[in-house]
Design a protein around this motif. Structure first.
Motif, PDB file in Angstrom:
ATOM      1  N   LEU A 112       0.803  -1.211   0.000  1.00  0.00           N
ATOM      2  CA  LEU A 112       0.000   0.000   0.000  1.00  0.00           C
ATOM      3  C   LEU A 112       0.843   1.271   0.000  1.00  0.00           C
ATOM      4  O   LEU A 112       0.525   2.240  -0.680  1.00  0.00           O
ATOM      5  N   HIS A 120      -3.524   1.162  -5.669  1.00  0.00           N
ATOM      6  CA  HIS A 120      -3.589   1.392  -4.228  1.00  0.00           C
ATOM      7  C   HIS A 120      -5.025   1.345  -3.734  1.00  0.00           C
ATOM      8  O   HIS A 120      -5.325   0.738  -2.702  1.00  0.00           O
ATOM      9  N   THR A 121      -5.929   1.980  -4.462  1.00  0.00           N
ATOM     10  CA  THR A 121      -7.341   2.005  -4.070  1.00  0.00           C
ATOM     11  C   THR A 121      -7.920   0.596  -4.035  1.00  0.00           C
ATOM     12  O   THR A 121      -8.648   0.222  -3.106  1.00  0.00           O
ATOM     13  N   ARG A 124      -6.353  -1.332  -1.013  1.00  0.00           N
ATOM     14  CA  ARG A 124      -6.780  -0.824   0.290  1.00  0.00           C
ATOM     15  C   ARG A 124      -8.222  -1.218   0.605  1.00  0.00           C
ATOM     16  O   ARG A 124      -8.573  -1.401   1.776  1.00  0.00           O
ATOM     17  N   ARG A 125      -9.066  -1.372  -0.407  1.00  0.00           N
ATOM     18  CA  ARG A 125     -10.465  -1.700  -0.136  1.00  0.00           C
ATOM     19  C   ARG A 125     -10.616  -3.097   0.455  1.00  0.00           C
ATOM     20  O   ARG A 125     -11.626  -3.385   1.089  1.00  0.00           O
ATOM     21  N   LEU A 127      -8.550  -4.189   2.809  1.00  0.00           N
ATOM     22  CA  LEU A 127      -8.150  -4.078   4.214  1.00  0.00           C
ATOM     23  C   LEU A 127      -9.034  -3.151   5.044  1.00  0.00           C
ATOM     24  O   LEU A 127      -9.272  -3.412   6.222  1.00  0.00           O
ATOM     25  N   THR A 128      -9.493  -2.068   4.436  1.00  0.00           N
ATOM     26  CA  THR A 128     -10.218  -1.042   5.193  1.00  0.00           C
ATOM     27  C   THR A 128     -11.353  -1.603   6.050  1.00  0.00           C
ATOM     28  O   THR A 128     -11.481  -1.241   7.231  1.00  0.00           O
ATOM     29  N   LEU A 253      -0.131  -7.729   1.085  1.00  0.00           N
ATOM     30  CA  LEU A 253      -1.052  -7.027   1.984  1.00  0.00           C
ATOM     31  C   LEU A 253      -0.773  -7.392   3.437  1.00  0.00           C
ATOM     32  O   LEU A 253      -0.751  -6.532   4.316  1.00  0.00           O
ATOM     33  N   HIS A 370      -2.656   7.686   1.814  1.00  0.00           N
ATOM     34  CA  HIS A 370      -1.712   6.726   2.385  1.00  0.00           C
ATOM     35  C   HIS A 370      -1.670   6.779   3.913  1.00  0.00           C
ATOM     36  O   HIS A 370      -0.773   6.193   4.523  1.00  0.00           O
ATOM     37  N   CYS A 372      -2.128   5.736   7.588  1.00  0.00           N
ATOM     38  CA  CYS A 372      -2.042   4.367   8.113  1.00  0.00           C
ATOM     39  C   CYS A 372      -3.424   3.754   8.328  1.00  0.00           C
ATOM     40  O   CYS A 372      -4.241   4.296   9.086  1.00  0.00           O
ATOM     41  N   VAL A 373      -3.673   2.612   7.684  1.00  0.00           N
ATOM     42  CA  VAL A 373      -4.970   1.957   7.794  1.00  0.00           C
ATOM     43  C   VAL A 373      -5.177   1.367   9.185  1.00  0.00           C
ATOM     44  O   VAL A 373      -6.316   1.159   9.624  1.00  0.00           O
TER      45      VAL A 373
END
Length: 430
Positions: A112, A120-121, A124-125, A127-128, A253, A370, A372-373
């Motif tokens: 990420l 990236h999008t 990230r979807r 993990l979010t 990931l 970016h 931090c998730v």
């Protein structure tokens, strides 16, 4: 720019173009140039004075050249927020500095923090949804149990302890292993891969080597769980998205979760425990109520900012600055999060740790797409672990002064090798 500087820059860019054809490989860089080390140096818990002076003088400063590319450092709070959020002008693609052709899957640059939208999008979807406050609430009892077991072990072995090896590192390691769903047999092999990921004392060589080892391990863990998914994040993503995620992508990931959730939390817990144990007001607030405890955690995050710099950005286009200078397309831009969080524009008397301070919009977790998730998980770990530490051992006392500690010299994540302390023979009933 003088004629000599223009010629030097042009020659550098030509060399860069030629080197890139053969593969400019940051893994071959054995030492960081001295002029680029300022963002990684500190004086105890504080940034070195030079970085504050730089922020006052030039909050967006040009540090020099690297293979013909300009290298910039952003130290001002407002400028950090603005440029970190500008995805149209800046890229996070570190892969351009590490040739990917001929590299194994474990050696590829990705994740990420080092990719741009739309990839990236898309990544990230996945993990979010796993890191929302509601979803993370299920981890609170688990974290409480891990912390209690660690404090039991400290009490049994006391009265002397090392806040790093006995407290700060074991807790986030167990949490991240549980979160990922790694079986006990894998954890011993997994241990110890964190610190080297951020160590820049040998340039890029050690960091990239540790990254490859970590990715190799996690890609293997994904492959083992694909046939029989485990109970954690890896197993959950395999169950829900297994047909869309190959082993390398999901391993990357998982590696990002490990990268962001282990070493960073360990450094925050260690230095946070040291600071709290020397600040009576912080200990009282941690034990008062959740709102007060959260205030202490936010101030610790701002004051310590253990993630000293954000992932570097690379200018996609020429970016004019308000003073007439221009960040040229291809230039490298670094972001000093610790300088931003100590900017007087963010907080009054910013170099003082004030646990009663109203929460600020600090940049300890970065900013923009970016950011931090795992920020909420980090906050939860800090609140639970530090509260229980001071509740269980109110007499906890560090036995070394700040100038006696061995801090990391050049690391993107600031930390310390050891934090000796004593329980002082005083603890409250469990």
């Amino acid at each position: 720019m003088s004629l000599r500087a223009r010629l030097t820059s042009r020659i550098g860019r030509v060399l860069l173009a030629r080197t890139m054809k053969g593969g400019l490989d940051l893994r071959a860089l054995r030492r960081m140039p001295d002029r680029l080390t300022t963002p990684f140096r500190r004086d105890g818990l504080d940034p070195v004075p030079e970085i504050g002076e730089l922020r006052e003088r030039t909050p967006i400063a040009r540090l020099g050249d690297f293979f013909g590319r300009g290298v910039w450092l952003v130290t001002g709070y407002a400028d950090n927020r603005a440029l970190l959020a500008d995805g149209a002008s800046f890229s996070n693609d570190l892969g351009q500095f590490v040739p990917q052709e001929g590299r194994s899957a474990e050696e590829q640059i990705g994740g990420l923090g080092m990719t741009d939208p739309p990839l990236h999008t898309e990544l990230r979807r996945y993990l979010t949804p796993e890191f929302t406050k509601r979803k993370l609430a299920r981890l609170e009892p688990l974290i409480g149990r891990i912390v209690a077991e660690r404090l039991d072990a400290i009490e049994a072995a006391g009265p002397d302890l090392d806040l790093v090896s006995d407290f700060a590192f074991p807790i986030p390691f167990e949490v991240i292993c549980e979160l990922l769903g790694l079986p006990e047999a894998d954890r011993e092999r997994f241990h110890g891969l964190g610190v080297a990921r951020f160590d820049l004392t040998e340039g890029g060589a050690g960091s990239f080597g540790a990254a490859a080892a970590s990715r190799e391990f996690l890609i293997g863990a994904v492959a083992r769980q694909r046939a029989e998914p485990g109970p954690g994040l890896i197993g959950g993503l395999l169950t829900e998205h297994g047909d869309k995620l190959d082993d390398v992508t999901l391993g990357g990931l998982a590696d990002g979760v490990f990268l962001g959730g282990y070493e960073t939390s360990a450094s925050m817990l260690g230095l946070g425990a040291y600071l709290v144990s020397r600040t009576p007001a912080a200990r009282e607030l941690l034990m008062a109520d959740d709102e007060s405890a959260d205030r202490v955690v936010e101030e610790l995050l701002r004051h310590l900012t253990v993630v000293q710099v954000a992932f570097p950005r690379f200018a996609r286009v020429d970016v004019p600055l308000s003073d007439g200078r221009v960040i040229r397309s291809g230039d490298i831009v670094g972001f000093s999060l610790v300088a931003a969080n100590r900017d007087p524009a963010l907080a009054e008397d910013p170099d003082t740790f004030d646990p009663t301070r109203a929460p600020t919009r600090h940049l300890a977790f970065g900013h923009g797409v970016h950011r931090c998730v795992g920020s909420e998980l980090a906050r939860m770990e800090l609140r639970i672990a530090l509260r229980e530490l001071v509740r269980r051992f109110p007499g906890l006392t560090p036995t070394a002064e700040i100038d006696e500690l061995e801090f990391r010299k050049l690391s993107a994540v600031y930390g310390v090798a050891a934090l000796p302390a004593t329980l002082a023979g005083v603890h409250s009933p469990v």
